[in-house]
Design a protein around this motif. Structure first.
Motif, PDB file in Angstrom:
ATOM      1  N   LEU A 165      -4.395  18.891   7.243  1.00 57.40           N
ATOM      2  CA  LEU A 165      -3.051  18.470   7.663  1.00 57.40           C
ATOM      3  C   LEU A 165      -2.464  19.480   8.639  1.00 57.40           C
ATOM      4  O   LEU A 165      -2.715  20.679   8.518  1.00 57.40           O
ATOM      5  CB  LEU A 165      -2.126  18.358   6.448  1.00 57.40           C
ATOM      6  CG  LEU A 165      -2.474  17.294   5.421  1.00 57.40           C
ATOM      7  CD1 LEU A 165      -1.543  17.390   4.227  1.00 57.40           C
ATOM      8  CD2 LEU A 165      -2.409  15.914   6.022  1.00 57.40           C
ATOM      9  N   PRO A 166      -1.656  19.006   9.569  1.00 60.18           N
ATOM     10  CA  PRO A 166      -0.935  19.945  10.447  1.00 60.18           C
ATOM     11  C   PRO A 166      -0.009  20.828   9.609  1.00 60.18           C
ATOM     12  O   PRO A 166       0.473  20.423   8.553  1.00 60.18           O
ATOM     13  CB  PRO A 166      -0.112  19.030  11.362  1.00 60.18           C
ATOM     14  CG  PRO A 166      -0.676  17.663  11.203  1.00 60.18           C
ATOM     15  CD  PRO A 166      -1.356  17.621   9.876  1.00 60.18           C
ATOM     16  N   GLU A 167       0.234  22.035  10.083  1.00 62.33           N
ATOM     17  CA  GLU A 167       1.095  22.976   9.356  1.00 62.33           C
ATOM     18  C   GLU A 167       2.481  22.398   9.076  1.00 62.33           C
ATOM     19  O   GLU A 167       3.067  22.666   8.046  1.00 62.33           O
ATOM     20  CB  GLU A 167       1.230  24.293  10.130  1.00 62.33           C
ATOM     21  CG  GLU A 167       0.006  25.158  10.056  1.00 62.33           C
ATOM     22  CD  GLU A 167      -0.363  25.589   8.638  1.00 62.33           C
ATOM     23  OE1 GLU A 167       0.537  25.970   7.880  1.00 62.33           O
ATOM     24  OE2 GLU A 167      -1.554  25.529   8.311  1.00 62.33           O
ATOM     25  N   ALA A 168       3.008  21.619   9.997  1.00 60.77           N
ATOM     26  CA  ALA A 168       4.363  21.084   9.855  1.00 60.77           C
ATOM     27  C   ALA A 168       4.370  19.667   9.288  1.00 60.77           C
ATOM     28  O   ALA A 168       5.344  18.934   9.457  1.00 60.77           O
ATOM     29  CB  ALA A 168       5.072  21.105  11.201  1.00 60.77           C
ATOM     30  N   ALA A 169       3.319  19.265   8.588  1.00 64.64           N
ATOM     31  CA  ALA A 169       3.270  17.915   8.018  1.00 64.64           C
ATOM     32  C   ALA A 169       4.468  17.702   7.102  1.00 64.64           C
ATOM     33  O   ALA A 169       4.837  18.574   6.312  1.00 64.64           O
ATOM     34  CB  ALA A 169       1.966  17.705   7.257  1.00 64.64           C
ATOM     35  N   LEU A 170       5.080  16.534   7.217  1.00 68.47           N
ATOM     36  CA  LEU A 170       6.319  16.232   6.513  1.00 68.47           C
ATOM     37  C   LEU A 170       6.059  15.842   5.062  1.00 68.47           C
ATOM     38  O   LEU A 170       5.301  14.915   4.784  1.00 68.47           O
ATOM     39  CB  LEU A 170       7.031  15.087   7.242  1.00 68.47           C
ATOM     40  CG  LEU A 170       8.469  14.799   6.865  1.00 68.47           C
ATOM     41  CD1 LEU A 170       9.334  16.038   7.007  1.00 68.47           C
ATOM     42  CD2 LEU A 170       9.023  13.687   7.747  1.00 68.47           C
ATOM     43  N   VAL A 217       0.827  -1.206   0.000  1.00 62.93           N
ATOM     44  CA  VAL A 217       0.000   0.000   0.000  1.00 62.93           C
ATOM     45  C   VAL A 217       0.864   1.261   0.000  1.00 62.93           C
ATOM     46  O   VAL A 217       1.888   1.319   0.676  1.00 62.93           O
ATOM     47  CB  VAL A 217      -0.982   0.030   1.201  1.00 62.93           C
ATOM     48  CG1 VAL A 217      -0.254   0.135   2.522  1.00 62.93           C
ATOM     49  CG2 VAL A 217      -1.997   1.151   1.057  1.00 62.93           C
ATOM     50  N   VAL A 218       0.443   2.226  -0.804  1.00 62.25           N
ATOM     51  CA  VAL A 218       1.021   3.569  -0.770  1.00 62.25           C
ATOM     52  C   VAL A 218      -0.133   4.477  -0.355  1.00 62.25           C
ATOM     53  O   VAL A 218      -1.082   4.679  -1.105  1.00 62.25           O
ATOM     54  CB  VAL A 218       1.596   3.991  -2.137  1.00 62.25           C
ATOM     55  CG1 VAL A 218       2.054   5.445  -2.093  1.00 62.25           C
ATOM     56  CG2 VAL A 218       2.754   3.086  -2.534  1.00 62.25           C
ATOM     57  N   ARG A 219      -0.033   4.965   0.871  1.00 64.57           N
ATOM     58  CA  ARG A 219      -1.111   5.786   1.437  1.00 64.57           C
ATOM     59  C   ARG A 219      -0.575   7.200   1.613  1.00 64.57           C
ATOM     60  O   ARG A 219       0.356   7.434   2.381  1.00 64.57           O
ATOM     61  CB  ARG A 219      -1.548   5.189   2.776  1.00 64.57           C
ATOM     62  CG  ARG A 219      -2.778   5.811   3.343  1.00 64.57           C
ATOM     63  CD  ARG A 219      -3.302   4.919   4.500  1.00 64.57           C
ATOM     64  NE  ARG A 219      -4.606   5.379   4.883  1.00 64.57           N
ATOM     65  CZ  ARG A 219      -4.868   5.931   6.053  1.00 64.57           C
ATOM     66  NH1 ARG A 219      -3.923   6.053   6.967  1.00 64.57           N
ATOM     67  NH2 ARG A 219      -6.090   6.348   6.323  1.00 64.57           N
ATOM     68  N   LEU A 220      -1.189   8.131   0.878  1.00 64.32           N
ATOM     69  CA  LEU A 220      -0.739   9.520   0.870  1.00 64.32           C
ATOM     70  C   LEU A 220      -1.835  10.422   1.397  1.00 64.32           C
ATOM     71  O   LEU A 220      -3.016  10.142   1.222  1.00 64.32           O
ATOM     72  CB  LEU A 220      -0.390   9.946  -0.557  1.00 64.32           C
ATOM     73  CG  LEU A 220       0.600   9.075  -1.307  1.00 64.32           C
ATOM     74  CD1 LEU A 220       0.711   9.532  -2.757  1.00 64.32           C
ATOM     75  CD2 LEU A 220       1.953   9.108  -0.626  1.00 64.32           C
ATOM     76  N   ALA A 221      -1.432  11.526   2.011  1.00 60.96           N
ATOM     77  CA  ALA A 221      -2.391  12.508   2.495  1.00 60.96           C
ATOM     78  C   ALA A 221      -2.164  13.834   1.785  1.00 60.96           C
ATOM     79  O   ALA A 221      -1.020  14.215   1.514  1.00 60.96           O
ATOM     80  CB  ALA A 221      -2.247  12.698   4.003  1.00 60.96           C
ATOM     81  N   VAL A 222      -3.264  14.493   1.468  1.00 60.69           N
ATOM     82  CA  VAL A 222      -3.216  15.848   0.929  1.00 60.69           C
ATOM     83  C   VAL A 222      -4.205  16.688   1.721  1.00 60.69           C
ATOM     84  O   VAL A 222      -5.207  16.188   2.213  1.00 60.69           O
ATOM     85  CB  VAL A 222      -3.552  15.917  -0.576  1.00 60.69           C
ATOM     86  CG1 VAL A 222      -2.476  15.261  -1.403  1.00 60.69           C
ATOM     87  CG2 VAL A 222      -4.901  15.321  -0.874  1.00 60.69           C
ATOM     88  N   ASP A 223      -3.889  17.943   1.841  1.00 58.98           N
ATOM     89  CA  ASP A 223      -4.766  18.839   2.590  1.00 58.98           C
ATOM     90  C   ASP A 223      -5.989  19.162   1.753  1.00 58.98           C
ATOM     91  O   ASP A 223      -5.865  19.541   0.590  1.00 58.98           O
ATOM     92  CB  ASP A 223      -4.006  20.124   2.948  1.00 58.98           C
ATOM     93  CG  ASP A 223      -4.668  20.865   4.079  1.00 58.98           C
ATOM     94  OD1 ASP A 223      -5.868  21.193   3.953  1.00 58.98           O
ATOM     95  OD2 ASP A 223      -3.999  21.123   5.089  1.00 58.98           O
TER      96      ASP A 223
END
Length: 167
Positions: free
Chosen positions: A114-119, A68-74
């Motif tokens: 997403l948190p402001e400092a999301a990597l 799995v490749v699980r990505l997050a976007v704001d």
């Protein structure tokens, strides 16, 4: 990209040939796992080419494995969301991951706040540029000649500008 829940007992009229992208909506995305996923994600993106690479650098990796490749976007960033929420983009990620891992993973896109400092790779690259510039500036400010000129002129260094600084 919008998802609509199927009606209970209804058969799909036109079944798609390829699976639709998996999208998960979360109000606030937990990005604690992104530090662990960053190394394989960075290597995976580095192995890819094309116009999607800069977009991928702005995604937060939550899980990056052969399965799995699980990505997050704001959800507030419509550009990244629109670019990554297409079947073509997710297929390109799956293709790159298949070449990288030797197995084709499921690609999941999590949309939320997403948190402001999301990597992200882009943030890591920018942090590295800022740190490198800070070190160069410290070296310039601590140069004995700069100190002597400041002492003689009774002045101080207010700003350091390098030839390769953007204008």
């Amino acid at each position: 990209f919008r998802m609509r829940a199927p009606q209970p007992g209804a058969e799909p009229q036109n079944a798609p040939a390829a699976p639709l992208p998996v999208a998960v909506m979360e109000p606030t995305v937990d990005t604690q796992s992104s530090a662990e996923a960053m190394a394989p994600w960075t290597a995976l993106v580095a192995s890819m080419e094309g116009p999607l690479v800069p977009v991928l650098k702005g995604a937060v990796p939550l899980e990056v494995t052969a399965s799995v490749v699980r990505l997050a976007v704001d959800q507030r960033d419509s550009f990244f969301r629109r670019k990554l929420a297409t079947p073509e983009s997710q297929s390109a990620v799956a293709d790159g991951a298949e070449r990288f891992f030797g197995a084709r993973p499921t690609v999941e896109l999590v949309q939320g706040i997403l948190p402001e400092a999301a990597l992200t790779i882009a943030r890591a690259e920018e942090n590295a540029r800022v740190e490198a510039r800070r070190k160069r500036e410290d070296i310039a400010r601590s140069n004995p000649w700069v100190g002597l000129v400041c002492e003689v002129l009774q002045g101080e260094v207010q700003r350091v500008r390098f030839d390769d600084d953007p204008t």
